[in-house]
Scaffold this motif. Structure first.
Motif, PDB file in Angstrom:
ATOM      1  N   SER A 163      -8.050  10.071  -4.457  1.00 25.42           N
ATOM      2  CA  SER A 163      -7.526   9.820  -3.117  1.00 25.42           C
ATOM      3  C   SER A 163      -8.011   8.476  -2.579  1.00 25.42           C
ATOM      4  CB  SER A 163      -7.935  10.953  -2.173  1.00 25.42           C
ATOM      5  OG  SER A 163      -7.340  12.171  -2.566  1.00 25.42           O
ATOM      6  N   ALA A 164      -9.279   8.148  -2.851  1.00 21.98           N
ATOM      7  CA  ALA A 164      -9.804   6.852  -2.419  1.00 21.98           C
ATOM      8  C   ALA A 164      -9.071   5.717  -3.131  1.00 21.98           C
ATOM      9  CB  ALA A 164     -11.304   6.776  -2.697  1.00 21.98           C
ATOM     10  N   ALA A 165      -8.759   5.918  -4.408  1.00 22.36           N
ATOM     11  CA  ALA A 165      -8.007   4.903  -5.151  1.00 22.36           C
ATOM     12  C   ALA A 165      -6.614   4.725  -4.559  1.00 22.36           C
ATOM     13  CB  ALA A 165      -7.905   5.303  -6.627  1.00 22.36           C
ATOM     14  N   ASP A 166      -5.970   5.838  -4.201  1.00 24.49           N
ATOM     15  CA  ASP A 166      -4.650   5.753  -3.567  1.00 24.49           C
ATOM     16  C   ASP A 166      -4.719   4.992  -2.252  1.00 24.49           C
ATOM     17  OD1 ASP A 166      -3.472   7.142  -5.597  1.00 24.49           O
ATOM     18  OD2 ASP A 166      -3.408   9.060  -4.548  1.00 24.49           O
ATOM     19  N   GLU A 167      -5.723   5.328  -1.436  1.00 20.83           N
ATOM     20  CA  GLU A 167      -5.882   4.660  -0.141  1.00 20.83           C
ATOM     21  C   GLU A 167      -6.056   3.152  -0.336  1.00 20.83           C
ATOM     22  OE1 GLU A 167      -5.883   5.732   2.941  1.00 20.83           O
ATOM     23  OE2 GLU A 167      -6.124   7.906   2.868  1.00 20.83           O
ATOM     24  N   THR A 168      -6.907   2.782  -1.287  1.00 17.45           N
ATOM     25  CA  THR A 168      -7.184   1.368  -1.534  1.00 17.45           C
ATOM     26  C   THR A 168      -5.919   0.636  -1.981  1.00 17.45           C
ATOM     27  OG1 THR A 168      -9.447   1.927  -2.196  1.00 17.45           O
ATOM     28  CG2 THR A 168      -8.636  -0.245  -2.821  1.00 17.45           C
ATOM     29  N   VAL A 169      -5.183   1.257  -2.891  1.00 20.24           N
ATOM     30  CA  VAL A 169      -3.968   0.640  -3.411  1.00 20.24           C
ATOM     31  C   VAL A 169      -2.912   0.498  -2.328  1.00 20.24           C
ATOM     32  CG1 VAL A 169      -1.982   1.103  -4.903  1.00 20.24           C
ATOM     33  CG2 VAL A 169      -4.286   1.225  -5.840  1.00 20.24           C
ATOM     34  N   PHE A 170      -2.781   1.503  -1.458  1.00 21.15           N
ATOM     35  CA  PHE A 170      -1.740   1.446  -0.438  1.00 21.15           C
ATOM     36  C   PHE A 170      -2.110   0.535   0.723  1.00 21.15           C
ATOM     37  CE2 PHE A 170       0.198   5.017  -2.601  1.00 21.15           C
ATOM     38  CZ  PHE A 170       1.546   4.728  -2.427  1.00 21.15           C
ATOM     39  N   VAL A 171      -3.357   0.092   0.768  1.00 21.99           N
ATOM     40  CA  VAL A 171      -3.735  -0.968   1.703  1.00 21.99           C
ATOM     41  C   VAL A 171      -3.536  -2.330   1.048  1.00 21.99           C
ATOM     42  CG1 VAL A 171      -5.668  -2.054   2.928  1.00 21.99           C
ATOM     43  CG2 VAL A 171      -5.336   0.412   3.069  1.00 21.99           C
ATOM     44  N   PHE A 172      -3.936  -2.438  -0.242  1.00 30.01           N
ATOM     45  CA  PHE A 172      -3.877  -3.721  -0.943  1.00 30.01           C
ATOM     46  C   PHE A 172      -2.458  -4.061  -1.396  1.00 30.01           C
ATOM     47  CE2 PHE A 172      -4.400  -6.314  -4.868  1.00 30.01           C
ATOM     48  CZ  PHE A 172      -4.989  -7.424  -4.280  1.00 30.01           C
ATOM     49  N   GLY A 173      -1.642  -3.041  -1.729  1.00 30.18           N
ATOM     50  CA  GLY A 173      -0.291  -3.281  -2.220  1.00 30.18           C
ATOM     51  C   GLY A 173       0.569  -4.076  -1.246  1.00 30.18           C
ATOM     52  N   PRO A 174       0.703  -3.618   0.020  1.00 28.41           N
ATOM     53  CA  PRO A 174       1.475  -4.399   0.998  1.00 28.41           C
ATOM     54  C   PRO A 174       0.906  -5.794   1.242  1.00 28.41           C
ATOM     55  CG  PRO A 174       1.196  -2.148   1.761  1.00 28.41           C
ATOM     56  CD  PRO A 174       0.330  -2.293   0.546  1.00 28.41           C
ATOM     57  N   PHE A 175      -0.426  -5.912   1.175  1.00 27.82           N
ATOM     58  CA  PHE A 175      -1.056  -7.225   1.328  1.00 27.82           C
ATOM     59  C   PHE A 175      -0.616  -8.157   0.200  1.00 27.82           C
ATOM     60  CE2 PHE A 175      -4.577 -10.046   0.061  1.00 27.82           C
ATOM     61  CZ  PHE A 175      -4.695 -10.822   1.213  1.00 27.82           C
ATOM     62  N   LEU A 176      -0.593  -7.637  -1.027  1.00 26.17           N
ATOM     63  CA  LEU A 176      -0.170  -8.433  -2.181  1.00 26.17           C
ATOM     64  C   LEU A 176       1.299  -8.837  -2.057  1.00 26.17           C
ATOM     65  CD1 LEU A 176      -1.028  -9.588  -4.911  1.00 26.17           C
ATOM     66  CD2 LEU A 176      -0.410  -7.410  -5.972  1.00 26.17           C
ATOM     67  N   VAL A 177       2.117  -7.917  -1.519  1.00 26.02           N
ATOM     68  CA  VAL A 177       3.529  -8.240  -1.281  1.00 26.02           C
ATOM     69  C   VAL A 177       3.648  -9.424  -0.329  1.00 26.02           C
ATOM     70  CG1 VAL A 177       5.667  -7.427  -0.196  1.00 26.02           C
ATOM     71  CG2 VAL A 177       4.417  -5.939  -1.764  1.00 26.02           C
ATOM     72  N   GLY A 178       2.864  -9.391   0.745  1.00 23.28           N
ATOM     73  CA  GLY A 178       2.891 -10.480   1.724  1.00 23.28           C
ATOM     74  C   GLY A 178       2.481 -11.809   1.124  1.00 23.28           C
TER      75      GLY A 178
END
Length: 421
Positions: A163-178
């Motif tokens: 769950s922590a990995a999911d949280e981290t990815v779903f914060v970092f993923g949109p940032f990487l898109v930007g």
């Protein structure tokens, strides 16, 4: 008659910890392989708004990705249970990478909007369910390779990490898109997601643990449990609860964006959202150290109650500062609640169907996010930010109500009682 699939040394039963059983490369590969999925929804929205100039179409397209995942995710999980993860994931890695490229070409071409939505649904339908399948893979290793006395705590720690990995990815993923969209072009995030999908989802599929098929399966691959067991109330209440969590995620981010847009800084919504995301990830990891006396069914009620209390504060927020306080409180509740729900899902999975259950739960989050974002966006645009901020509260109330129902349902199933007690 059961059979054991061939195993490599990474899955030896005499290894003392899950980390050594799976190996460090597994966790690194599984983490990076989640990124494309986290990038897809935001990446699709970005490229549609840029190429077609329609925010409305962008929202519908993002929802179409979620719809495709919801319709096909559990079926892909069932296929992984039936034939093993390796072949299913390899096919999906190639298909999803191709669909991301096709979608980009369709968006920038002259095709009608209907084809854009269809291509988006194809992205969702072929999305590799890395997070649910990783949970299923690790749960299978724990059940079959670790002593009974250590399984409960190891399972709790594993769900916490995932769950922590999911949280981290779903914060970092949109940032990487930007970053990619700003530095290169609006289509760059989807191209990057396609490359990551082929490389890292492929690596996740080819990892030695990908050959492992549950020993609960018969020699012909059939599960000893009936399909009807997937629809038991004790399992469906977990799906309902995790759907509520997904609605909360989608509604909170959308309402927060509207809140900051009213203050002339919509681009700062992601930064404020990170306050909740980081706190949620940290608290999710901390669940592994909670005492066994603090039962799973009690954790669901306590932490979803904290989440609900945090959303009530949204009625009173009047500045970014007070919003950060509310988000911090919500972060304390949401991470542990999600961990607890996945732990229940693992415990209540019918024999031989863990991948199916995990993809059901993963799809529940995605569907909830799409519903929450779409509904909240319409309310924010048509009525205003204040009514939109009520949607996260309603979602949190749904999560708490499901936890309350689960409290009583946990008494009616011996397997769940054993895990929750």
């Amino acid at each position: 008659m059961t059979h054991a699939s061939p195993h490599t040394t990474t899955l030896r039963s005499d290894e003392p910890s899950l980390f050594r059983l799976a190996g460090l490369p597994y966790f690194l590969i599984a983490f990076i392989a989640r990124l494309p999925f986290a990038m897809m929804v935001v990446g699709v929205l970005t490229v549609v708004v840029s190429a077609r100039g329609s925010l409305s179409l962008g929202g519908l397209t993002s929802a179409a990705v979620g719809l495709g995942t919801a319709c096909f995710g559990p079926l892909l999980g069932a296929a992984a249970d039936r034939w093993g993860q390796r072949g299913v994931l390899l096919a999906l890695a190639l298909a999803n990478g191709a669909m991301l490229v096709v979608f980009t070409l369709v968006v920038y071409g002259s095709a009608a909007d209907g084809f854009v939505l269809l291509a988006a649904a194809g992205i969702g339908a072929t999305a590799p369910q890395v997070a649910p399948l990783s949970r299923s893979r690790l749960v299978t290793i724990i059940r079959e390779r670790m002593p009974d006395a250590r399984q409960a705590r190891t399972l709790s720690g594993t769900m916490a990490y995932e769950s922590a990995a999911d949280e981290t990815v779903f914060v970092f993923g949109p940032f990487l898109v930007g970053v990619l969209a700003s530095a290169l072009a609006p289509w760059a995030p989807l191209a990057g997601a396609a490359a990551l999908t082929v490389l890292f989802v492929g690596a996740f599929a080819l990892h030695p643990s990908g050959r492992h098929v549950s020993q609960e399966r018969d020699a012909d691959g059939k599960a000893p449990s009936a399909v009807s067991e997937l629809f038991r109330p004790q399992l469906l209440i977990v799906v309902l609860g995790i759907l509520g969590v997904g609605v909360f995620f989608g509604a909170m981010l959308t309402a927060l964006t509207s809140f900051m847009a009213d203050r002339g800084a919509p681009e700062q919504a992601g930064l404020l959202y990170g306050v909740m995301g980081v706190g949620s990830a940290i608290l999710a990891l901390g669940v592994a150290w909670l005492p066994p006396a603090f039962t799973l069914r009690a954790r669901w009620l306590v932490f979803s109650g904290i989440l609900l209390a945090g959303t009530v504060l949204l009625v009173f927020v009047d500045s970014p500062g007070t919003m950060m306080v509310a988000l911090a409180i919500m972060g304390i509740g949401i991470g542990p609640t999600l961990v607890t729900q996945y732990s229940f899902g693992a415990a209540r999975s019918p024999l031989g169907r863990s991948a199916t259950v995990m993809t059901m739960l993963g799809s529940g989050v995605v569907v909830g996010q799409s519903l929450g974002a779409a509904t909240t966006g319409e309310i924010a645009e048509g009525v205003g930010t204040a009514p939109a901020l009520l949607i996260p509260m309603i979602a949190a109330a749904l999560v708490f109500a499901a936890g309350l129902a689960n409290w009583f349902l946990s008494r009616t199933t011996p397997r769940a009682v054993r895990v929750a007690a």
